[in-house]
Design a protein around this motif. Structure first.
Motif, PDB file in Angstrom:
ATOM      1  N   GLU A 273      10.636  -0.841 -15.355  1.00  0.00           N
ATOM      2  CA  GLU A 273       9.479  -1.392 -14.652  1.00  0.00           C
ATOM      3  C   GLU A 273       9.995  -2.235 -13.498  1.00  0.00           C
ATOM      4  O   GLU A 273      10.738  -3.196 -13.700  1.00  0.00           O
ATOM      5  CB  GLU A 273       8.626  -2.233 -15.596  1.00  0.00           C
ATOM      6  CG  GLU A 273       8.010  -1.414 -16.729  1.00  0.00           C
ATOM      7  CD  GLU A 273       7.144  -2.256 -17.642  1.00  0.00           C
ATOM      8  OE1 GLU A 273       6.003  -2.579 -17.256  1.00  0.00           O
ATOM      9  OE2 GLU A 273       7.625  -2.614 -18.733  1.00  0.00           O
ATOM     10  N   VAL A 274       9.601  -1.865 -12.286  1.00  0.00           N
ATOM     11  CA  VAL A 274      10.126  -2.496 -11.076  1.00  0.00           C
ATOM     12  C   VAL A 274       8.970  -3.093 -10.272  1.00  0.00           C
ATOM     13  O   VAL A 274       8.037  -2.381  -9.890  1.00  0.00           O
ATOM     14  CB  VAL A 274      10.885  -1.472 -10.205  1.00  0.00           C
ATOM     15  CG1 VAL A 274      11.439  -2.137  -8.951  1.00  0.00           C
ATOM     16  CG2 VAL A 274      11.999  -0.803 -11.006  1.00  0.00           C
ATOM     17  N   ALA A 275       9.021  -4.404 -10.032  1.00  0.00           N
ATOM     18  CA  ALA A 275       8.037  -5.058  -9.173  1.00  0.00           C
ATOM     19  C   ALA A 275       8.377  -4.765  -7.720  1.00  0.00           C
ATOM     20  O   ALA A 275       9.538  -4.847  -7.315  1.00  0.00           O
ATOM     21  CB  ALA A 275       8.036  -6.561  -9.436  1.00  0.00           C
ATOM     22  N   LEU A 276       7.359  -4.401  -6.943  1.00  0.00           N
ATOM     23  CA  LEU A 276       7.551  -4.069  -5.534  1.00  0.00           C
ATOM     24  C   LEU A 276       6.944  -5.163  -4.658  1.00  0.00           C
ATOM     25  O   LEU A 276       5.870  -5.681  -4.958  1.00  0.00           O
ATOM     26  CB  LEU A 276       6.893  -2.725  -5.198  1.00  0.00           C
ATOM     27  CG  LEU A 276       7.346  -1.520  -6.027  1.00  0.00           C
ATOM     28  CD1 LEU A 276       6.579  -0.271  -5.609  1.00  0.00           C
ATOM     29  CD2 LEU A 276       8.844  -1.295  -5.900  1.00  0.00           C
ATOM     30  N   GLN A 277       7.620  -5.484  -3.574  1.00  0.00           N
ATOM     31  CA  GLN A 277       7.119  -6.487  -2.636  1.00  0.00           C
ATOM     32  C   GLN A 277       6.967  -5.853  -1.263  1.00  0.00           C
ATOM     33  O   GLN A 277       7.948  -5.393  -0.668  1.00  0.00           O
ATOM     34  CB  GLN A 277       8.066  -7.685  -2.560  1.00  0.00           C
ATOM     35  CG  GLN A 277       7.562  -8.789  -1.639  1.00  0.00           C
ATOM     36  CD  GLN A 277       8.483  -9.985  -1.633  1.00  0.00           C
ATOM     37  OE1 GLN A 277       9.554  -9.954  -2.234  1.00  0.00           O
ATOM     38  NE2 GLN A 277       8.076 -11.052  -0.965  1.00  0.00           N
ATOM     39  N   SER A 278       5.736  -5.824  -0.766  1.00  0.00           N
ATOM     40  CA  SER A 278       5.476  -5.265   0.561  1.00  0.00           C
ATOM     41  C   SER A 278       6.010  -6.203   1.638  1.00  0.00           C
ATOM     42  O   SER A 278       6.121  -7.414   1.424  1.00  0.00           O
ATOM     43  CB  SER A 278       3.973  -5.057   0.755  1.00  0.00           C
ATOM     44  OG  SER A 278       3.466  -4.084  -0.131  1.00  0.00           O
ATOM     45  N   PRO A 279       6.330  -5.668   2.798  1.00  0.00           N
ATOM     46  CA  PRO A 279       6.770  -6.539   3.900  1.00  0.00           C
ATOM     47  C   PRO A 279       5.647  -7.473   4.330  1.00  0.00           C
ATOM     48  O   PRO A 279       4.466  -7.103   4.236  1.00  0.00           O
ATOM     49  CB  PRO A 279       7.138  -5.542   5.010  1.00  0.00           C
ATOM     50  CG  PRO A 279       6.423  -4.280   4.656  1.00  0.00           C
ATOM     51  CD  PRO A 279       6.334  -4.244   3.170  1.00  0.00           C
ATOM     52  N   PRO A 280       5.968  -8.685   4.789  1.00  0.00           N
ATOM     53  CA  PRO A 280       4.934  -9.672   5.143  1.00  0.00           C
ATOM     54  C   PRO A 280       3.941  -9.158   6.173  1.00  0.00           C
ATOM     55  O   PRO A 280       2.749  -9.472   6.108  1.00  0.00           O
ATOM     56  CB  PRO A 280       5.744 -10.855   5.695  1.00  0.00           C
ATOM     57  CG  PRO A 280       7.103 -10.691   5.109  1.00  0.00           C
ATOM     58  CD  PRO A 280       7.332  -9.222   4.971  1.00  0.00           C
ATOM     59  N   GLU A 281       4.415  -8.344   7.106  1.00  0.00           N
ATOM     60  CA  GLU A 281       3.513  -7.863   8.163  1.00  0.00           C
ATOM     61  C   GLU A 281       2.616  -6.722   7.702  1.00  0.00           C
ATOM     62  O   GLU A 281       1.680  -6.328   8.411  1.00  0.00           O
ATOM     63  CB  GLU A 281       4.328  -7.416   9.383  1.00  0.00           C
ATOM     64  CG  GLU A 281       5.203  -6.188   9.165  1.00  0.00           C
ATOM     65  CD  GLU A 281       6.550  -6.524   8.539  1.00  0.00           C
ATOM     66  OE1 GLU A 281       7.416  -5.616   8.493  1.00  0.00           O
ATOM     67  OE2 GLU A 281       6.739  -7.683   8.101  1.00  0.00           O
ATOM     68  N   ASP A 282       2.876  -6.189   6.516  1.00  0.00           N
ATOM     69  CA  ASP A 282       2.074  -5.079   5.981  1.00  0.00           C
ATOM     70  C   ASP A 282       1.893  -5.298   4.481  1.00  0.00           C
ATOM     71  O   ASP A 282       2.504  -4.613   3.661  1.00  0.00           O
ATOM     72  CB  ASP A 282       2.777  -3.748   6.258  1.00  0.00           C
ATOM     73  CG  ASP A 282       1.944  -2.544   5.852  1.00  0.00           C
ATOM     74  OD1 ASP A 282       0.749  -2.736   5.507  1.00  0.00           O
ATOM     75  OD2 ASP A 282       2.483  -1.414   5.884  1.00  0.00           O
ATOM     76  N   PRO A 283       1.046  -6.261   4.077  1.00  0.00           N
ATOM     77  CA  PRO A 283       0.966  -6.671   2.666  1.00  0.00           C
ATOM     78  C   PRO A 283       0.464  -5.596   1.714  1.00  0.00           C
ATOM     79  O   PRO A 283       0.621  -5.729   0.505  1.00  0.00           O
ATOM     80  CB  PRO A 283       0.008  -7.864   2.701  1.00  0.00           C
ATOM     81  CG  PRO A 283      -0.782  -7.693   3.957  1.00  0.00           C
ATOM     82  CD  PRO A 283       0.150  -7.048   4.938  1.00  0.00           C
ATOM     83  N   PHE A 284      -0.128  -4.514   2.236  1.00  0.00           N
ATOM     84  CA  PHE A 284      -0.620  -3.442   1.361  1.00  0.00           C
ATOM     85  C   PHE A 284       0.196  -2.163   1.548  1.00  0.00           C
ATOM     86  O   PHE A 284      -0.286  -1.064   1.285  1.00  0.00           O
ATOM     87  CB  PHE A 284      -2.101  -3.173   1.648  1.00  0.00           C
ATOM     88  CG  PHE A 284      -2.986  -4.344   1.318  1.00  0.00           C
ATOM     89  CD1 PHE A 284      -3.335  -4.623   0.007  1.00  0.00           C
ATOM     90  CD2 PHE A 284      -3.450  -5.181   2.322  1.00  0.00           C
ATOM     91  CE1 PHE A 284      -4.136  -5.704  -0.302  1.00  0.00           C
ATOM     92  CE2 PHE A 284      -4.261  -6.273   2.028  1.00  0.00           C
ATOM     93  CZ  PHE A 284      -4.600  -6.542   0.713  1.00  0.00           C
ATOM     94  N   HIS A 285       1.428  -2.332   1.975  1.00  0.00           N
ATOM     95  CA  HIS A 285       2.272  -1.167   2.227  1.00  0.00           C
ATOM     96  C   HIS A 285       2.557  -0.375   0.954  1.00  0.00           C
ATOM     97  O   HIS A 285       2.567   0.855   0.965  1.00  0.00           O
ATOM     98  CB  HIS A 285       3.600  -1.619   2.851  1.00  0.00           C
ATOM     99  CG  HIS A 285       4.567  -0.501   3.076  1.00  0.00           C
ATOM    100  ND1 HIS A 285       4.527   0.298   4.199  1.00  0.00           N
ATOM    101  CD2 HIS A 285       5.603  -0.032   2.313  1.00  0.00           C
ATOM    102  CE1 HIS A 285       5.490   1.205   4.121  1.00  0.00           C
ATOM    103  NE2 HIS A 285       6.159   1.031   2.997  1.00  0.00           N
ATOM    104  N   CYS A 286       2.788  -1.059  -0.158  1.00  0.00           N
ATOM    105  CA  CYS A 286       3.155  -0.365  -1.390  1.00  0.00           C
ATOM    106  C   CYS A 286       2.372  -0.944  -2.567  1.00  0.00           C
ATOM    107  O   CYS A 286       1.846  -2.059  -2.483  1.00  0.00           O
ATOM    108  CB  CYS A 286       4.651  -0.474  -1.652  1.00  0.00           C
ATOM    109  SG  CYS A 286       5.282  -2.156  -1.766  1.00  0.00           S
ATOM    110  N   PRO A 287       2.276  -0.201  -3.649  1.00  0.00           N
ATOM    111  CA  PRO A 287       1.599  -0.716  -4.852  1.00  0.00           C
ATOM    112  C   PRO A 287       2.389  -1.872  -5.453  1.00  0.00           C
ATOM    113  O   PRO A 287       3.542  -2.102  -5.079  1.00  0.00           O
ATOM    114  CB  PRO A 287       1.575   0.497  -5.788  1.00  0.00           C
ATOM    115  CG  PRO A 287       2.691   1.365  -5.318  1.00  0.00           C
ATOM    116  CD  PRO A 287       2.790   1.168  -3.842  1.00  0.00           C
ATOM    117  N   PRO A 288       1.771  -2.621  -6.368  1.00  0.00           N
ATOM    118  CA  PRO A 288       2.458  -3.799  -6.914  1.00  0.00           C
ATOM    119  C   PRO A 288       3.700  -3.502  -7.731  1.00  0.00           C
ATOM    120  O   PRO A 288       4.598  -4.333  -7.821  1.00  0.00           O
ATOM    121  CB  PRO A 288       1.385  -4.479  -7.773  1.00  0.00           C
ATOM    122  CG  PRO A 288       0.326  -3.460  -7.976  1.00  0.00           C
ATOM    123  CD  PRO A 288       0.396  -2.500  -6.845  1.00  0.00           C
ATOM    124  N   SER A 289       3.774  -2.330  -8.327  1.00  0.00           N
ATOM    125  CA  SER A 289       4.959  -2.033  -9.133  1.00  0.00           C
ATOM    126  C   SER A 289       5.133  -0.529  -9.300  1.00  0.00           C
ATOM    127  O   SER A 289       4.213   0.255  -9.057  1.00  0.00           O
ATOM    128  CB  SER A 289       4.863  -2.699 -10.514  1.00  0.00           C
ATOM    129  OG  SER A 289       3.778  -2.167 -11.241  1.00  0.00           O
TER     130      SER A 289
END
Length: 320
Positions: A273-289
């Motif tokens: 299980e891997v938590a994902l962090q989107s780039p600050p300029e695109d906060p919805f770039h990827c799902p949360p994990s």
């Protein structure tokens, strides 16, 4: 303390012994109360597989939470409450079902992490020894349902690449077989799952670290077969490292961050299980994990399936 004649021990003695790590006492306790628990389930959902499922769910809860029983002499009432809750959950079918939902009145206020609970009691190795008796498809649904954050039936189905109905039937069959395997292995020697989990965690950390450096292929080559079959969202299917490496490089370019949140492992299965962090300029770039379900052969990953958790829709604001 181990009981050579558990039938002569009181419930309170068995609970205290189980809380001290005596798995044979816990096995005896579950066997002693099974008939009474089945009677409660039948009174609520009728005779048949639903009642058996409820009793098996209660057994899983007891394995996980026996250390939290506040009154050892009232463990029968605690188990019956768990069964009643399991019966209610069959009709409610919430998206995420904690094993002990609805029975907090007989638990301590603290809510320990399931992995911590397993780490503190000898039941951890006992459970995993029994899990190894199951076929990989049955073992996988139990590992996802009870030891990972992927608990909803639809999410388990997506992670496994099977229909929801298959998940339900596999869970029912797996719980029954696990309960029988647990009772049969209570007095046997159990291996140490910590070593297996530590190895799988090290592999995951190494790969994520290499992905951050932009060089995932050498890390993949240490534990993934060159012919690994990869599947994932949107019907994604590929063989080998190319698509994986491309995806990691895309994430690096976009500024996506990774953090390993949890690893669940058995001899030939692993869940990352891997938590994902989107780039600050695109906060919805990827799902949360992201969740990786890995199938291994001789410690090498031969099949891998990627599953992304769903993001909650943002709240809408209305202006006049």
């Amino acid at each position: 303390m181990r009981f050579s004649r558990s039938d002569a021990a009181t419930d309170a003695e068995l609970v205290r012994a189980a809380q001290a790590g005596d798995v044979s006492a816990l096995g005896s306790l579950l066997g002693r109360h099974r008939t009474a628990l089945l009677a409660v389930a039948i009174s609520l959902v009728g005779y048949g597989p639903d009642a058996e499922d409820a009793v098996q769910e209660a057994s899983m809860t007891a394995l996980r939470r026996i250390g939290d029983v506040r009154d050892p002499g009232a463990v029968g009432a605690w188990l019956r409450a768990v069964v009643r809750n399991a019966c209610r959950m069959q009709y409610r079918a919430p998206a995420r079902v904690p094993l002990d939902a609805g029975v907090t009145e007989v638990l301590r206020s603290a809510e320990p992490d399931p992995v911590e609970v397993l780490g503190q009691h000898a039941t951890r190795d006992w459970i995993w020894q029994a899990l190894e008796e199951l076929s990989p498809p049955l073992r996988l649904v139990l590992m996802l349902r009870y030891f990972s954050g992927v608990t909803a039936y639809q999410d388990i189905a997506d992670a496994c690449g099977v229909p929801v109905g298959t998940v339900r039937s596999r869970l029912s069959e797996a719980r029954g077989k696990l309960t029988r395997a647990l009772l049969a292995t209570a007095d046997t020697t159990h291996g140490d799952i910590r070593a297996v989990t530590a190895e799988r965690r090290s592999q995951a950390e190494e790969l994520l670290s290499a992905a951050r450096r932009g060089a995932p292929v050498p890390a993949l080559a240490t534990s993934w077969l060159p012919t690994v079959a990869v599947s994932g969202p949107g019907g994604m299917r590929a063989e080998g490292y190319d698509l994986l490496a491309h995806g990691f490089r895309q994430d690096l370019t976009a500024g996506v961050g990774y953090r390993l949140a949890n690893v669940v492992a058995s001899s030939d299965l692993a869940i990352w299980e891997v938590a994902l962090q989107s780039p600050p300029e695109d906060p919805f770039h990827c799902p949360p994990s992201a969740v990786w379900v890995l199938h291994l052969r001789a410690d090498w990953v031969e099949r891998a399936r990627l599953f992304h958790t769903r993001r909650e829709p943002p709240a809408h604001t209305h202006t006049a």
